[in-house]
Scaffold this active site. Structure first.
Site, PDB file in Angstrom:
ATOM      1  CD  GLN A   1      -2.726   1.415   2.343  1.00  0.00           C
ATOM      2  OE1 GLN A   1      -2.151   1.726   3.385  1.00  0.00           O
ATOM      3  NE2 GLN A   1      -4.037   1.297   2.255  1.00  0.00           N
TER       4      GLN A   1
ATOM      5  CB  CYS B   1      -4.292   7.408   6.110  1.00  0.00           C
ATOM      6  SG  CYS B   1      -3.466   7.560   7.696  1.00  0.00           S
TER       7      CYS B   1
ATOM      8  CG  ASN C   1     -11.995  -2.011   6.607  1.00  0.00           C
ATOM      9  OD1 ASN C   1     -11.639  -0.848   6.755  1.00  0.00           O
ATOM     10  ND2 ASN C   1     -11.571  -2.970   7.385  1.00  0.00           N
ATOM     11  N   GLY C   2     -14.592  -2.535   8.373  1.00  0.00           N
ATOM     12  CA  GLY C   2     -14.936  -1.729   9.541  1.00  0.00           C
ATOM     13  C   GLY C   2     -15.721  -2.505  10.573  1.00  0.00           C
TER      14      GLY C   2
HETATM   15  C1  FMN Z   1      -3.405   1.722  14.377  1.00  0.00           C
HETATM   16  C2  FMN Z   1      -4.030   1.689  13.012  1.00  0.00           C
HETATM   17  C3  FMN Z   1      -3.222   1.793  11.893  1.00  0.00           C
HETATM   18  C4  FMN Z   1      -3.783   1.769  10.604  1.00  0.00           C
HETATM   19  N1  FMN Z   1      -2.968   1.842   9.515  1.00  0.00           N
HETATM   20  C5  FMN Z   1      -3.517   1.820   8.267  1.00  0.00           C
HETATM   21  C6  FMN Z   1      -2.697   1.865   7.105  1.00  0.00           C
HETATM   22  O1  FMN Z   1      -1.463   1.870   7.171  1.00  0.00           O
HETATM   23  N2  FMN Z   1      -3.320   1.885   5.897  1.00  0.00           N
HETATM   24  C7  FMN Z   1      -4.691   1.837   5.778  1.00  0.00           C
HETATM   25  O2  FMN Z   1      -5.212   1.855   4.666  1.00  0.00           O
HETATM   26  N3  FMN Z   1      -5.469   1.759   6.853  1.00  0.00           N
HETATM   27  C8  FMN Z   1      -4.923   1.737   8.082  1.00  0.00           C
HETATM   28  N4  FMN Z   1      -5.730   1.624   9.171  1.00  0.00           N
HETATM   29  C9  FMN Z   1      -7.180   1.420   8.970  1.00  0.00           C
HETATM   30  C10 FMN Z   1      -7.503  -0.070   8.887  1.00  0.00           C
HETATM   31  O3  FMN Z   1      -6.900  -0.677   7.767  1.00  0.00           O
HETATM   32  C11 FMN Z   1      -9.027  -0.306   8.811  1.00  0.00           C
HETATM   33  O4  FMN Z   1      -9.524   0.352   7.673  1.00  0.00           O
HETATM   34  C12 FMN Z   1      -9.759   0.215  10.036  1.00  0.00           C
HETATM   35  O5  FMN Z   1      -9.070  -0.117  11.222  1.00  0.00           O
HETATM   36  C13 FMN Z   1     -11.187  -0.358  10.105  1.00  0.00           C
HETATM   37  O6  FMN Z   1     -11.164  -1.766  10.065  1.00  0.00           O
HETATM   38  P1  FMN Z   1     -11.235  -2.673  11.408  1.00  0.00           P
HETATM   39  O7  FMN Z   1     -12.438  -2.224  12.187  1.00  0.00           O
HETATM   40  O8  FMN Z   1     -11.348  -4.080  10.897  1.00  0.00           O
HETATM   41  O9  FMN Z   1      -9.976  -2.418  12.166  1.00  0.00           O
HETATM   42  C14 FMN Z   1      -5.190   1.643  10.451  1.00  0.00           C
HETATM   43  C15 FMN Z   1      -5.990   1.510  11.592  1.00  0.00           C
HETATM   44  C16 FMN Z   1      -5.434   1.523  12.858  1.00  0.00           C
HETATM   45  C17 FMN Z   1      -6.333   1.357  14.060  1.00  0.00           C
END
Ligand code: FMN
Length: 346
Positions: free
Chosen positions: A71, A101, A208-209
């Site tokens: 990414q 992000c 996602n989420g």
């Molecule tokens: C600590 C942290 C770091 C993350 N880093 C990235 C990242 O590098 N790139 C990205 O696209 N999303 C990043 N995300 C977002 C996650 O990929 C995801 O979209 C978000 O956490 C929601 O999904 P989940 O509820 O399954 O965690 C990050 C989320 C967290 C909490």
């Protein structure tokens, strides 16, 4: 499911999570089963091309980590097409562009979620990346995008942007069901992910989420109609969630939770992978931070968590985890208070 020409064994994706979804963790999740593809943390295009060691470490991959998506983040001023070619030459089967992000460090440089605020300029950037990647890989490497619903409630661009990205040649869109200003607050809006699904013609939309249990995978697919599901934070606590969800999608029943001893073996394997692939002291710190998440599913294991959290070397961690493994713990997935009291008394 397919991302362009890349076939995924399952429609389950390990999310990029900066600081967590590194090579050891990606291998761990893959070995536990069910992962269709895993992504690196977001990578800075300039730092990659300049050979900054921290970025090279984040982009580290190997044969046990396939297929992998790398990414990239940045904006029109950044060498994103060149970084995409670098990523292909270093093992990426998929190039993903970060458009979600919300963190200041990224968004203030007009990358990440800022790309949602000026869609025409984002589409021009995407055109350049896809043209470069297609030429370099002879059409073998797809470019995907990871977006949020929009910057805020008043500017929901997810559906229209996804449609335009598809026209531009993006092979799949992942949608985190929140706006940028929401960051991680509130609940992900799975119905709104469905509006993105409805807007595109034929590319897969990945929801996602807030998928923290395998059963949520089926629910998110049902509510939104998405073809794939990406899991982030849920996997940090239960990296076996992909295998449980794979079984759910195949049989209609969530796969079994690992036994207590299997969870201990999983932690030992993670320690071995950190020992093998992570730099010191990062590897030690990584397990110190992760153990409380793993412990949450294991019942009354406070002393185990405490020893691992404060250990200064991998051997101390291994010894403590092995100490908790007993034959009868093959039958249970966590330790009850009663059993813990008994163990203390011996
Ligand atoms: C600590 C942290 C770091 C993350 N880093 C990235 C990242 O590098 N790139 C990205 O696209 N999303 C990043 N995300 C977002 C996650 O990929 C995801 O979209 C978000 O956490 C929601 O999904 P989940 O509820 O399954 O965690 C990050 C989320 C967290 C909490």
């Amino acid at each position: 499911m397919h991302l362009g020409p890349v076939h995924l064994e399952t429609p389950l994706l390990l999310a990029p999570i900066a600081g967590y979804c590194d090579l050891p963790f990606r291998i761990l999740c893959r070995e536990l089963g069910g992962v269709g593809i895993a992504y690196t943390d977001l990578l800075n295009s300039r730092a990659l091309l300049a050979g900054v060691q921290k970025s090279l470490n984040l982009a580290q991959t190997n044969g046990m980590d396939q297929p992998v998506g790398m990414q990239l983040y940045g904006n029109s001023e950044d060498p994103l097409p060149e970084a995409a070619l670098w990523a292909i030459d270093h093992g990426a089967r998929v190039i993903d562009i970060n458009m979600g992000c919300p963190v200041d460090k990224v968004a203030k440089k007009n990358g990440g979620s800022l790309l949602l605020r000026d869609c025409p300029s984002t589409l021009r950037l995407v055109d350049r990346i896809i043209a470069a990647v297609d030429r370099h890989s002879h059409g073998r490497v797809p470019v995907t995008a990871k977006i949020r619903l929009g910057w805020d409630e008043g500017s929901i661009v997810g559906p229209s942007l996804a449609r335009d990205l598809e026209k531009a040649g993006i092979a799949a869109v992942t949608v985190h069901g929140r706006t940028t200003v929401q960051r991680f607050s509130g609940q992900a809006n799975w119905e709104a992910i469905g509006e993105v699904v409805a807007a595109v013609d034929s590319i897969p939309v990945i929801g996602n989420g807030d998928v923290t249990e395998a059963v949520h995978v089926g629910e998110l697919m049902k509510v939104s109609g998405c073809q794939g599901v990406m899991i982030g934070r849920g996997a940090l606590r239960t990296p076996w969630i992909f295998e449980q969800a794979r079984i759910l999608l195949e049989t209609g029943e969530v796969g079994p939770e690992p036994s207590f001893n299997q969870k201990c073996s999983m932690i030992l394997r993670h320690i071995d992978l950190l020992d093998r692939y992570a730099e010191l002291p990062f590897g030690i710190r990584s397990m110190q931070q992760r153990i409380s998440r793993y412990g949450k599913t294991m019942g009354h294991v406070k002393p185990l968590k405490e020893v691992v959290r404060t250990a200064e070397d991998f051997e101390t961690m291994r010894r403590e985890v092995r100490r908790w493994m007993m034959p009868h713990r093959d039958q249970v997935s966590s330790i009850s208070r009663g059993e813990y009291e008994l163990q203390k008394a011996i």
